[in-house]
Write a protein that holds these residues in place. Structure first.
Motif, mmCIF file in Angstrom:
data_model
loop_
_atom_site.group_PDB
_atom_site.id
_atom_site.type_symbol
_atom_site.label_atom_id
_atom_site.label_comp_id
_atom_site.label_asym_id
_atom_site.label_seq_id
_atom_site.Cartn_x
_atom_site.Cartn_y
_atom_site.Cartn_z
ATOM 1 N N VAL A 154 45.644 45.652 30.289
ATOM 2 C CA VAL A 154 45.787 44.187 30.036
ATOM 3 C C VAL A 154 47.154 43.704 30.235
ATOM 4 C CG1 VAL A 154 45.394 42.714 28.353
ATOM 5 C CG2 VAL A 154 43.500 44.195 28.942
ATOM 6 N N ASN A 155 48.125 44.256 29.503
ATOM 7 C CA ASN A 155 49.569 44.166 29.604
ATOM 8 C C ASN A 155 49.894 43.966 30.886
ATOM 9 O OD1 ASN A 155 49.916 43.611 26.870
ATOM 10 N ND2 ASN A 155 50.483 46.162 26.717
ATOM 11 N N LEU A 156 49.886 44.744 31.993
ATOM 12 C CA LEU A 156 50.034 44.760 33.357
ATOM 13 C C LEU A 156 49.339 43.353 34.186
ATOM 14 C CD1 LEU A 156 50.175 48.018 34.709
ATOM 15 C CD2 LEU A 156 51.978 46.463 34.849
ATOM 16 N N LEU A 157 48.139 43.367 33.868
ATOM 17 C CA LEU A 157 47.235 42.128 34.229
ATOM 18 C C LEU A 157 48.026 40.790 33.525
ATOM 19 C CD1 LEU A 157 43.790 43.263 33.771
ATOM 20 C CD2 LEU A 157 44.650 42.459 35.936
ATOM 21 N N ARG A 158 48.378 40.688 32.663
ATOM 22 C CA ARG A 158 49.012 39.321 31.990
ATOM 23 C C ARG A 158 50.263 39.198 32.560
ATOM 24 N NH1 ARG A 158 48.470 39.912 25.790
ATOM 25 N NH2 ARG A 158 49.652 37.964 25.533
ATOM 26 N N GLN A 159 51.116 40.409 32.737
ATOM 27 C CA GLN A 159 52.515 40.180 33.267
ATOM 28 C C GLN A 159 52.520 39.654 34.792
ATOM 29 O OE1 GLN A 159 54.332 44.229 33.283
ATOM 30 N NE2 GLN A 159 54.461 44.262 30.906
ATOM 31 N N GLN A 160 51.560 40.121 35.519
ATOM 32 C CA GLN A 160 51.148 39.823 37.087
ATOM 33 C C GLN A 160 50.360 38.600 36.977
ATOM 34 O OE1 GLN A 160 50.467 43.052 39.616
ATOM 35 N NE2 GLN A 160 50.851 44.398 37.912
ATOM 36 N N GLU A 161 49.878 37.998 36.021
ATOM 37 C CA GLU A 161 49.130 36.689 35.846
ATOM 38 C C GLU A 161 48.045 37.052 36.989
ATOM 39 O OE1 GLU A 161 51.808 33.428 36.965
ATOM 40 O OE2 GLU A 161 52.652 33.641 34.897
ATOM 41 N N LEU A 162 47.281 38.065 36.650
ATOM 42 C CA LEU A 162 46.048 38.131 37.542
ATOM 43 C C LEU A 162 44.804 38.329 36.670
ATOM 44 C CD1 LEU A 162 47.364 41.336 39.666
ATOM 45 C CD2 LEU A 162 46.962 38.906 40.248
ATOM 46 N N THR A 163 43.731 38.119 37.281
ATOM 47 C CA THR A 163 42.355 38.091 36.626
ATOM 48 C C THR A 163 41.632 39.333 37.100
ATOM 49 O OG1 THR A 163 41.417 36.719 38.043
ATOM 50 C CG2 THR A 163 42.351 35.548 35.987
ATOM 51 N N ILE A 187 41.206 41.130 40.924
ATOM 52 C CA ILE A 187 40.794 42.242 40.970
ATOM 53 C C ILE A 187 39.538 42.815 40.133
ATOM 54 C CG2 ILE A 187 42.193 42.861 38.665
ATOM 55 C CD1 ILE A 187 43.195 45.459 40.194
ATOM 56 N N SER A 188 38.762 43.876 40.747
ATOM 57 C CA SER A 188 37.662 44.203 40.124
ATOM 58 C C SER A 188 37.366 45.737 40.027
ATOM 59 C CB SER A 188 36.254 43.912 40.994
ATOM 60 O OG SER A 188 36.353 44.199 42.259
ATOM 61 N N VAL A 189 36.734 46.348 39.020
ATOM 62 C CA VAL A 189 36.524 47.895 38.817
ATOM 63 C C VAL A 189 34.915 47.689 38.885
ATOM 64 C CG1 VAL A 189 36.968 49.600 37.460
ATOM 65 C CG2 VAL A 189 38.365 47.846 37.594
ATOM 66 N N LEU A 247 42.189 51.356 37.553
ATOM 67 C CA LEU A 247 42.690 49.862 37.423
ATOM 68 C C LEU A 247 44.112 49.858 37.248
ATOM 69 C CD1 LEU A 247 42.372 46.809 37.086
ATOM 70 C CD2 LEU A 247 41.646 47.320 34.741
ATOM 71 N N TYR A 248 44.733 50.753 36.403
ATOM 72 C CA TYR A 248 45.970 50.841 35.999
ATOM 73 C C TYR A 248 46.792 51.293 37.283
ATOM 74 C CZ TYR A 248 50.418 51.848 33.514
ATOM 75 O OH TYR A 248 51.847 51.774 33.241
ATOM 76 N N ALA A 249 46.523 52.256 37.976
ATOM 77 C CA ALA A 249 47.246 52.780 39.101
ATOM 78 C C ALA A 249 47.320 51.852 40.215
ATOM 79 C CB ALA A 249 46.489 54.081 39.698
ATOM 80 N N THR A 250 45.999 50.926 40.294
ATOM 81 C CA THR A 250 46.058 49.737 41.609
ATOM 82 C C THR A 250 47.131 48.642 41.139
ATOM 83 O OG1 THR A 250 43.764 50.360 41.967
ATOM 84 C CG2 THR A 250 44.438 48.145 42.444
ATOM 85 N N LEU A 251 47.027 48.414 39.697
ATOM 86 C CA LEU A 251 47.987 47.538 39.343
ATOM 87 C C LEU A 251 49.561 47.728 39.590
ATOM 88 C CD1 LEU A 251 46.067 46.201 36.194
ATOM 89 C CD2 LEU A 251 46.643 44.674 38.152
ATOM 90 N N ARG A 252 49.825 49.167 39.137
ATOM 91 C CA ARG A 252 51.191 49.556 39.358
ATOM 92 C C ARG A 252 51.552 49.600 40.809
ATOM 93 N NH1 ARG A 252 54.974 50.117 35.607
ATOM 94 N NH2 ARG A 252 55.817 51.912 37.060
ATOM 95 N N GLU A 253 50.838 49.734 41.636
ATOM 96 C CA GLU A 253 50.932 49.784 43.249
ATOM 97 C C GLU A 253 51.240 48.533 43.666
ATOM 98 O OE1 GLU A 253 47.713 51.030 46.418
ATOM 99 O OE2 GLU A 253 48.406 52.669 45.177
ATOM 100 N N ASN A 254 50.662 47.462 42.946
ATOM 101 C CA ASN A 254 50.624 46.075 43.333
ATOM 102 C C ASN A 254 52.321 45.723 43.157
ATOM 103 O OD1 ASN A 254 49.667 43.673 44.377
ATOM 104 N ND2 ASN A 254 49.914 42.963 42.118
ATOM 105 N N LEU A 255 52.987 46.255 42.071
ATOM 106 C CA LEU A 255 54.032 45.800 41.557
ATOM 107 C C LEU A 255 55.248 46.193 42.247
ATOM 108 C CD1 LEU A 255 54.173 47.108 37.709
ATOM 109 C CD2 LEU A 255 54.406 44.600 38.579
ATOM 110 N N GLU A 256 54.736 47.455 43.227
ATOM 111 C CA GLU A 256 56.002 47.906 44.237
ATOM 112 C C GLU A 256 55.964 47.045 45.480
ATOM 113 O OE1 GLU A 256 54.966 51.817 44.186
ATOM 114 O OE2 GLU A 256 55.272 51.953 42.181
#
Length: 172
Positions: free
Chosen positions: A21-30, A105-107, A163-172
């Motif tokens: 949730v924190n990564l989603l909020r940081q990246q402003e993603l739903t 993003i979806s899971v 989900l977390y790994a996918t969000l982290r990958e998106n940061l790079e």
């Protein structure tokens, strides 16, 4: 394919849900979820996190094949050819959910939690987890063990990890 043989502590699941949730909020993603064998457990763990309403608007519990087709557009041909518990169905669930919810993003989770319903080809504990983001879908195959509730919780934890790994990958 990964195997998990131990119960997952609830604190670990909550910690991982908070991180997502924190990564989603940081990246402003739903995010949205499409769940079969977890029956809303994944969504429930995300909703346990304060502030999740900024990033999570809806989830789909598509336990039956009809629900998978009607709510998130899984094709009848895919279900007939590969079955509800398959890499292909998890993929279509992830794609269908992201577009149905208009999320970033979806899971998706589909599997056999037991104690019945397994076969030699698809044993109890077989779970496929999909994650869609930026027109890419990752699908993981897992073989969990334990009682029904343990298999479902292991699936939730694995879905949050993806989900977390996918969000982290998106940061790079």
């Amino acid at each position: 394919m990964e195997e998990s043989l131990h119960p997952v502590p609830a604190s670990d699941v909550l910690e991982l849900a908070e991180a997502c949730v924190n990564l989603l909020r940081q990246q402003e993603l739903t995010v949205t979820t499409a769940e079969s064998c977890t029956g809303g457990l994944l969504s429930s763990h995300l909703v346990d996190v304060p502030g999740v309403s900024e990033v999570f608007q809806e989830g789909y519990i598509t336990y039956s094949n009809k629900a998978k087709r009607r709510l998130i557009n899984v094709s009848k041909a895919t279900l007939k050819k590969y079955g509800a518990v398959s890499r292909q169905t998890a993929r279509e669930m992830a794609i269908g959910a992201v577009f149905a919810a208009n999320a970033d993003i979806s899971v998706s989770v589909t599997g056999i939690a037991g104690p019945d319903g397994g076969s030699e080809e698809k044993p109890v504990g077989l779970v496929f987890i999909g994650c869609y983001m930026n027109d890419q879908v990752t699908v993981e195959e897992h073989r969990f063990s334990g009682k029904r509730a343990e298999i479902r919780m292991q699936a939730v934890y694995a879905a949050l990890r993806l989900l977390y790994a996918t969000l982290r990958e998106n940061l790079e």
